[in-house]
Design a protein around this motif. Sequence first.
Motif, PDB file in Angstrom:
ATOM      1  N   SER A   9     -36.064  39.548 -36.922  1.00 54.39           N
ATOM      2  CA  SER A   9     -37.458  39.968 -36.806  1.00 54.39           C
ATOM      3  C   SER A   9     -37.784  40.351 -35.364  1.00 54.39           C
ATOM      4  CB  SER A   9     -38.414  38.905 -37.343  1.00 54.39           C
ATOM      5  OG  SER A   9     -38.542  37.871 -36.413  1.00 54.39           O
ATOM      6  N   ASP A  10     -37.003  39.843 -34.392  1.00 54.13           N
ATOM      7  CA  ASP A  10     -37.163  40.294 -33.003  1.00 54.13           C
ATOM      8  C   ASP A  10     -36.548  41.667 -32.816  1.00 54.13           C
ATOM      9  OD1 ASP A  10     -38.388  38.021 -32.174  1.00 54.13           O
ATOM     10  OD2 ASP A  10     -36.609  37.120 -31.257  1.00 54.13           O
ATOM     11  N   GLY A  45     -37.168  45.111 -45.197  1.00 55.14           N
ATOM     12  CA  GLY A  45     -36.892  46.414 -44.606  1.00 55.14           C
ATOM     13  C   GLY A  45     -36.606  46.269 -43.131  1.00 55.14           C
ATOM     14  N   TYR A  46     -36.234  47.382 -42.492  1.00 50.82           N
ATOM     15  CA  TYR A  46     -35.921  47.397 -41.070  1.00 50.82           C
ATOM     16  C   TYR A  46     -36.656  48.579 -40.471  1.00 50.82           C
ATOM     17  CZ  TYR A  46     -32.042  44.552 -42.766  1.00 50.82           C
ATOM     18  OH  TYR A  46     -31.298  43.582 -43.363  1.00 50.82           O
ATOM     19  N   ARG A  47     -37.435  48.339 -39.448  1.00 51.63           N
ATOM     20  CA  ARG A  47     -38.164  49.475 -38.899  1.00 51.63           C
ATOM     21  C   ARG A  47     -38.384  49.325 -37.406  1.00 51.63           C
ATOM     22  NH1 ARG A  47     -44.180  48.632 -41.189  1.00 51.63           N
ATOM     23  NH2 ARG A  47     -43.287  49.461 -43.117  1.00 51.63           N
ATOM     24  N   ALA A  48     -38.764  50.430 -36.772  1.00 48.32           N
ATOM     25  CA  ALA A  48     -38.985  50.406 -35.326  1.00 48.32           C
ATOM     26  C   ALA A  48     -40.389  49.906 -35.020  1.00 48.32           C
ATOM     27  CB  ALA A  48     -38.800  51.805 -34.759  1.00 48.32           C
TER      28      ALA A  48
END
Lengths: 158, 387
Positions: A9-10, A45-48
């Motif tokens: 999450s970081d 999910g993974y996001r910027a």
Amino acid sequence: MDKLLRLLSDNSTYSTSELSMLLGESEQAIKERIDAYEKQGVIKGYRAVINWEKVADSGVTAYIELKVTPTKDKGFDEIAERVMAFEEVSSVSLMAGTYDLGLTVKGDTIQDVSSFVSRKLSTLEGVLSTATHFFLKRYKYDGTVLTDTAVDERCMQF
Amino acid sequence: MDYSKYLNKTIQSVKPSGIRRFFDIVNEMDDVISLSIGEPDFRTPWHVRKAGIDSLENGKTWYTPNRGFKKLCQEISGFVNRKYNLDYNPDTEILVTVGGSEALDIAIRCMVNPGEEVLVHQPSFVCYEPLTKMCGAQAVVMNTKAENDFRLKPEELEAAITEKSKLLILSYPNNPTGAIMTKDDLQVLSEVIIKHDLLVISDEIYSELTYKDKHVSIASLPGMRERTVVINGFSKAFAMTGWRLGYAMGPKEIIAMMTKLHQYCIMSAPTVAQYAAIEALKNGDKDIEHMRSEYDMRRRLVVGTFNAMGLETFEPLGAFYCFPCIKSTGLTSEEFCTKLLHSKHVAIVPGDAFGECGEGFVRVSYSYSINHLTEALGRIKEFLEEL
Ligand SMILES: Cc1ncc(COP(=O)(O)O)c(C=O)c1O
């Protein structure tokens, strides 16, 4: 809490090899754990993390307090589901306190958001009242400091 | 005016630390990404800062007793008992000082006479040798070795002892290597110490930062308490470097003498820092644990990455440094660090800054955020590939 989740999450771009070193587990174990989290829907999910403050024409965001009447069988869930179906709404939470649902709503202009609130939101069945707050500037967002990052003030000593 | 004629000869004879030159270059460059800092990146925990602030708000701005607040000495006594099984009387055997640094200085001054020899193992923290020289005493250097995990071996100590030997300065967990000494290591060492009737200063400033086994203080071993002064402090354990607070513990005769010196040159350690320190000792265990576990993650990342890059790095079990061997590059430590600084703008410290035997190694501090570390390590990797 699982440190793997905290690390991701970081920074979701850590490689499995980095995660494996950080956590002292094999790469295989890390891969399997991430897979399991994805399957369980823990990792969604993974996001910027984008600092929209620095992006031109990034629109406006409002935080909206909603007071609603819960329905007999489904409590707040039913109205929450109807609210979150609007694409303008980017987050919805049930709150403890003086109002029931807290939403963030995005639009191109203040007028867009205002008309969404007055036409679509406040007219929904079960909505008692709304209070709209516009974001002026974000300093820190979801753990990330958005204002220019602090310099390391430590001196060279031994 | 030719100042060399006027100023103290002994202090003039101590050469300034060579590493300043390197630091000056670093300070002139902007955009340097540094892994050279020797202090925690954490801020002092909030409740500890708050205790300091409260004391100021309440106007507690006077000197404290020379040896420190009684309450603080009691908390220190309880803390070291709980953690290291040490037993010191808070009224007579503990002195609160301006950092571990002051404690080291006055302990050495109280224990050695001009002409005597002080045994110092290296690579180690930079102040032991100069402080010894400033007493007119001689530092005898023992080189610890990578193949022994930089632990001081009894035969190395034995070989360095002469009739003039007076004092051994032990410094574990070690800056810059990250080495520790286990109970067994200390046990065999203590036999040599007792046999030769040496005094010991044990600098245990990193005692809360160990990553496998709990720290063991040499003063807790049989026959050692009476001849040992233990130095510790708040800088590393509680991220309190800027507060300037440490302490010394030892037999009451030695502490009384150190207190005399402290009384004349310092009076008392900072009052606001003492209030904060009481809070740290009372309620700081979870802060220590949090920081320790963060350092531990970074430690594994940094050591793992160096080894994967082909720079052999022994596993540091304490403090927040690792000490990669750079001999395989064919460069000296200083060349390696200077080139790395100029080409990649990454600052690390040449190992020989911590004693000649540190040549061939570099000190890398992992007291930085993981993102910062990954960026710096990435640049070091590029540097190695371009060599
Ligand atoms: C081994 C060692 N001892 C003592 C000190 C001095 O610490 P302080 O004076 O802040 O307590 C340091 C600081 O870097 C250190 O590394």
